[in-house]
Design an enzyme around this catalytic site. Structure first.
Site, mmCIF file in Angstrom:
data_model
loop_
_atom_site.group_PDB
_atom_site.id
_atom_site.type_symbol
_atom_site.label_atom_id
_atom_site.label_comp_id
_atom_site.label_asym_id
_atom_site.label_seq_id
_atom_site.Cartn_x
_atom_site.Cartn_y
_atom_site.Cartn_z
ATOM 1 N N ARG A 120 0.809 -1.226 0.000
ATOM 2 C CA ARG A 120 0.000 0.000 0.000
ATOM 3 C C ARG A 120 0.839 1.272 0.000
ATOM 4 N NH1 ARG A 120 -2.655 -3.664 3.338
ATOM 5 N NH2 ARG A 120 -4.695 -4.306 2.541
ATOM 6 N N LYS A 142 2.879 11.379 -10.928
ATOM 7 C CA LYS A 142 2.073 10.501 -11.782
ATOM 8 C C LYS A 142 2.844 9.218 -12.066
ATOM 9 C CE LYS A 142 -1.069 13.347 -14.552
ATOM 10 N NZ LYS A 142 -1.391 13.739 -15.945
ATOM 11 N N GLU A 184 8.736 18.019 -24.564
ATOM 12 C CA GLU A 184 8.193 18.459 -23.281
ATOM 13 C C GLU A 184 8.794 19.796 -22.851
ATOM 14 O OE1 GLU A 184 5.708 17.260 -21.773
ATOM 15 O OE2 GLU A 184 5.536 15.105 -22.159
ATOM 16 N N LYS A 228 6.924 23.060 -13.884
ATOM 17 C CA LYS A 228 6.074 21.924 -13.538
ATOM 18 C C LYS A 228 5.756 21.899 -12.047
ATOM 19 C CE LYS A 228 4.949 17.186 -14.185
ATOM 20 N NZ LYS A 228 5.153 15.939 -14.951
ATOM 21 N N GLU A 238 -4.740 17.049 -10.723
ATOM 22 C CA GLU A 238 -5.211 17.340 -12.080
ATOM 23 C C GLU A 238 -6.720 17.570 -12.163
ATOM 24 O OE1 GLU A 238 -3.076 15.591 -15.761
ATOM 25 O OE2 GLU A 238 -4.992 14.554 -15.679
ATOM 26 N N ARG A 242 -3.607 21.839 -13.705
ATOM 27 C CA ARG A 242 -2.601 20.859 -14.123
ATOM 28 C C ARG A 242 -2.908 20.275 -15.502
ATOM 29 N NH1 ARG A 242 0.401 16.087 -10.539
ATOM 30 N NH2 ARG A 242 1.650 15.299 -12.267
ATOM 31 N N ASN A 246 -1.054 18.780 -20.112
ATOM 32 C CA ASN A 246 -1.448 17.809 -21.132
ATOM 33 C C ASN A 246 -1.521 18.427 -22.523
ATOM 34 O OD1 ASN A 246 -1.706 15.786 -19.209
ATOM 35 N ND2 ASN A 246 -3.846 16.267 -18.809
ATOM 36 N N HIS A 249 -1.107 16.333 -25.658
ATOM 37 C CA HIS A 249 -1.041 14.929 -25.262
ATOM 38 C C HIS A 249 -2.183 14.079 -25.798
ATOM 39 C CE1 HIS A 249 2.261 16.161 -22.780
ATOM 40 N NE2 HIS A 249 2.385 14.982 -22.220
ATOM 41 N N HIS A 253 -0.895 11.038 -27.713
ATOM 42 C CA HIS A 253 -1.105 9.645 -27.305
ATOM 43 C C HIS A 253 -1.737 8.832 -28.424
ATOM 44 C CE1 HIS A 253 -1.025 10.459 -22.667
ATOM 45 N NE2 HIS A 253 0.161 10.536 -23.234
ATOM 46 N N HIS A 265 7.725 9.598 -27.122
ATOM 47 C CA HIS A 265 6.630 10.341 -26.507
ATOM 48 C C HIS A 265 6.742 11.842 -26.758
ATOM 49 C CE1 HIS A 265 3.624 11.522 -23.563
ATOM 50 N NE2 HIS A 265 4.524 12.308 -22.990
#
Length: 288
Positions: A120, A142, A184, A228, A238, A242, A246, A249, A253, A265
């Site tokens: 956990r 993330k 990025e 960032k 997000e 935030r 993206n 993205h 993606h 990417h």
């Protein structure tokens, strides 16, 4: 060396500079504690950098193991994730012990997800070795793996205890890999820093610039991380601002999936930024 503090639910420090791999152990000891550590890396990065990181961890008092998986986006799947968890269990890690993610974005994502879910949640130190991972994926918490249905569809928000970005690692990248990470970099400038965008237009961030001026490259990386961290501090999970991170993205993606992840990417994000910017201009949402 530059240091930046990220004000997240679990605050942590980002270290940017050179000759930092050997200091990962000392930084982990101060930031995370624990008795055991496992380095998670891939088949490209491990042979280059696992040894000095392992030595530093052992000198800091950690009983240390190394788990290596095949490099590439195709390894960012459930099978790799479960294999990492089984290895952590075999090393008898506890909740107070440390996973060290040594590599690019794939390593950081899958190792981070393992750290977020093992018992956990255990401690995590991100050690990014690619430009893309340094300026983006290692900071912000993330973590994820890919599913057949799409990229990053299973994951968790899990902040690291520390991030260690050794800019010297970038010297072993191929020019195309370095350029991929610049997608990025440009994204951060486009969403948050017009001066940085103009500076990148005048003097693009390249592998050649790294070789000529490591200090300036480190400063550019720090400026990206600063953008960032400010966004993450304002909206860690997000729900609002935030989402700016993206930019490019959604289309990016889709390009990655259609190309079966053969294109990097950052390059796909760059394609996505161009496409969505042109669409926005066509609709009158922004000037050409």
């Amino acid at each position: 060396m530059y240091t930046l503090d990220v004000d997240a639910s679990t605050p942590y420090r980002v270290h940017i500079g050179t000759f930092l791999l050997e200091r990962v152990g000392a930084i982990a000891r101060e930031a995370a504690g624990g008795r055991r550590a496992v380095i998670v890396t891939d088949s490209n990065v491990g042979p280059l950098y696992a040894a000095p990181v392992k030595t530093g961890l052992e000198e800091a008092g950690y009983e240390t193991g190394v788990f290596t998986f095949e490099a590439g986006e195709r390894s960012k799947r459930a099978q790799t994730y479960i294999s990492i968890l089984e290895y952590l269990a075999s090393r008898e890690l506890t909740r107070t012990d440390v996973v060290v993610a040594l590599g690019g974005g794939v390593v950081g994502d899958v190792a981070g997800f393992a750290a977020a879910t093992y018992m956990r949640g255990c401690r995590l130190v991100q050690v990014p070795t690619s430009l893309l991972a340094m300026v983006d994926s290692s900071v912000g918490g993330k973590t994820a793996i890919d599913l057949d249905a799409g990229k990053n569809l299973a994951g968790a928000f899990w902040q690291p205890s520390a991030v260690v970005a050794d800019v010297g690692c970038l010297a072993t990248l191929e020019p195309a890999q370095f350029a991929d990470g610049c997608g990025e970099v440009v994204k951060h400038a486009a969403i948050a820093d017009a001066d940085l965008f103009a500076e990148l237009e005048r003097t693009p961030l390249t592998l050649d610039l790294l070789m000529r001026d490591v200090e300036r490259t480190a400063l550019l990386i720090a400026r990206n991380i600063d953008i960032k961290r400010a966004v993450v501090a304002a909206d860690e999970r997000e729900s609002g601002v935030r989402k700016l991170l993206n930019f490019g993205h959604s289309i990016g993606h889709a390009v990655e999936a259609c190309d079966r992840y053969r294109t990097g990417h950052g390059t796909c994000v760059a394609i996505g930024m161009v496409a969505i910017a042109r669409a926005a201009a066509a609709r009158g949402a922004c000037p050409a």
